[in-house]
Design a protein around this motif. Sequence first.
Motif, PDB file in Angstrom:
ATOM      1  N   SER A 397      82.281  35.896  92.573  1.00 20.69           N
ATOM      2  CA  SER A 397      82.387  37.328  92.331  1.00 20.69           C
ATOM      3  C   SER A 397      81.846  38.108  93.518  1.00 20.69           C
ATOM      4  N   ALA A 398      82.508  39.235  93.812  1.00 17.76           N
ATOM      5  CA  ALA A 398      82.057  40.122  94.882  1.00 17.76           C
ATOM      6  C   ALA A 398      81.712  41.497  94.334  1.00 17.76           C
ATOM      7  N   GLY A 399      81.504  41.577  93.045  1.00 19.92           N
ATOM      8  CA  GLY A 399      81.190  42.836  92.378  1.00 19.92           C
ATOM      9  C   GLY A 399      81.499  42.699  90.907  1.00 19.92           C
ATOM     10  N   PRO A 400      81.041  43.630  90.104  1.00 14.93           N
ATOM     11  CA  PRO A 400      81.275  43.531  88.659  1.00 14.93           C
ATOM     12  C   PRO A 400      82.747  43.744  88.332  1.00 14.93           C
ATOM     13  N   PRO A 401      83.279  42.990  87.377  1.00  9.05           N
ATOM     14  CA  PRO A 401      84.646  43.239  86.932  1.00  9.05           C
ATOM     15  C   PRO A 401      84.711  44.506  86.089  1.00  9.05           C
ATOM     16  N   ARG A 402      85.892  45.068  85.960  1.00 16.20           N
ATOM     17  CA  ARG A 402      86.111  46.160  85.018  1.00 16.20           C
ATOM     18  C   ARG A 402      87.020  45.656  83.912  1.00 16.20           C
ATOM     19  N   ARG A 403      86.548  45.805  82.682  1.00 18.50           N
ATOM     20  CA  ARG A 403      87.297  45.339  81.520  1.00 18.50           C
ATOM     21  C   ARG A 403      88.026  46.498  80.852  1.00 18.50           C
ATOM     22  N   LEU A 404      89.136  46.185  80.237  1.00 17.23           N
ATOM     23  CA  LEU A 404      89.934  47.167  79.526  1.00 17.23           C
ATOM     24  C   LEU A 404      89.200  47.641  78.277  1.00 17.23           C
TER      25      LEU A 404
END
Length: 424
Positions: A397-404
Amino acid sequence: MAPAPTHGDADVPDVFDPRLYAEDIPYRRYRLLRDLHPVARQAEPEVLGWPAGPGFWAVTRHADVVRVLREHATYSSWLGATQIRDPDPADLPFLRSTMLNQDPPGHGRLRRLVARAFTPARVDAFAGRVRERARTLLRAARDGAEDGTADLVSAVTDEYALLNLTDLMGIPAADRGLLLEWTVRVIGYQDPDDTPAPLLGPDGKPLNPRSPALLGEMFGYARELAAHKRRHPGDDVMTALAEAELDPAELEMFFFLLTVAGNDTVRSAAPGGLLALARDPDGYRRLAAGEVPMHRAVDELLRVHPPVLSFRRTASVDTELGGQRIRAGDKVVVFHASANHDERVFATPDRLDLGRAHNPHVSFGDGPHVCLGAHFARLQLRVLHEEWRTLMPPPESAGPPRRLVSNFINGITRLPMRVSGPTG
């Protein structure tokens, strides 16, 4: 009207609010429900501008989920369709024309017709194109990343799922952007940041994204494409549908179902699987070393990240489930991610076990409505992970994911990951 809960409301965690899922899948809440209230009443308050509803039964244990999905005579798809929210009564007859919202025997007739178009042989014939597309997209993401990172959703997985599906369906390249727009509008309707501005009805209120008024453009396109395929047939799904014994409304709804569900299954599962691997470096090392079979790894990644979070049925008769009295007309909602983590079925369900041999997950459903495109989805996911293993560094990971924001689709809309460095 559903009976009142037999336990205090404070004891029953909420698993309805779509905003919960923007943080992560609420596994702790699912565990509490499975252990204490496996069939539990849930409220349906007004959320994000969508109106309140009468409430529903949340079904969270694997055995009960499978029972609901298989017992179509008791738990109907046709009575109230398959979304938690009640459809507009004026839209319900229209929604019932799709296979997803029908019960046997009518459902069986439609499924047999479309199954002839969606044969494993036809799907497997596209394997070479799927592999080349995975290579092209992964290389472009890797080679074009100035800082060594990329958002895999926009750089790889959205295009991968969409272009593979449009190849299989026989949709001209110039029209492929339309399909992504329609998918985003229909799937992301609960998420104010992931969908275009809503279209408004005569009363100034947002139209339901599955209403006939909003789907007219898609259906018009389906009719034109079917007419073109009858004049210029090819070895593709749309030609097979155009030549099948379908009336115009059935053909339109098949196009809708394949365009949206067929695209979003892989569009949701692919980034979810890569994120799961990034969180388990040792598991990925074993996969990269060939210590676990890829087909088992794909199913385990589907278990921990099912594309669909929930499906609704409506009780057609008075019945009993999980110790609760269910009345005819009650909404009964199964939660796939909870069933996939049921300790009664899966050993150490919170652990990613890429070699898991016994894996009866319900990520593609069960019973008469089991996903018709499961074979194509598994093919795409297997190829994507094989090509990642060859071309890319271990997932990181290179940053937090964004979830729907959705209690229906287990979507990831942004996934920053490292894409350059030593390959796995």
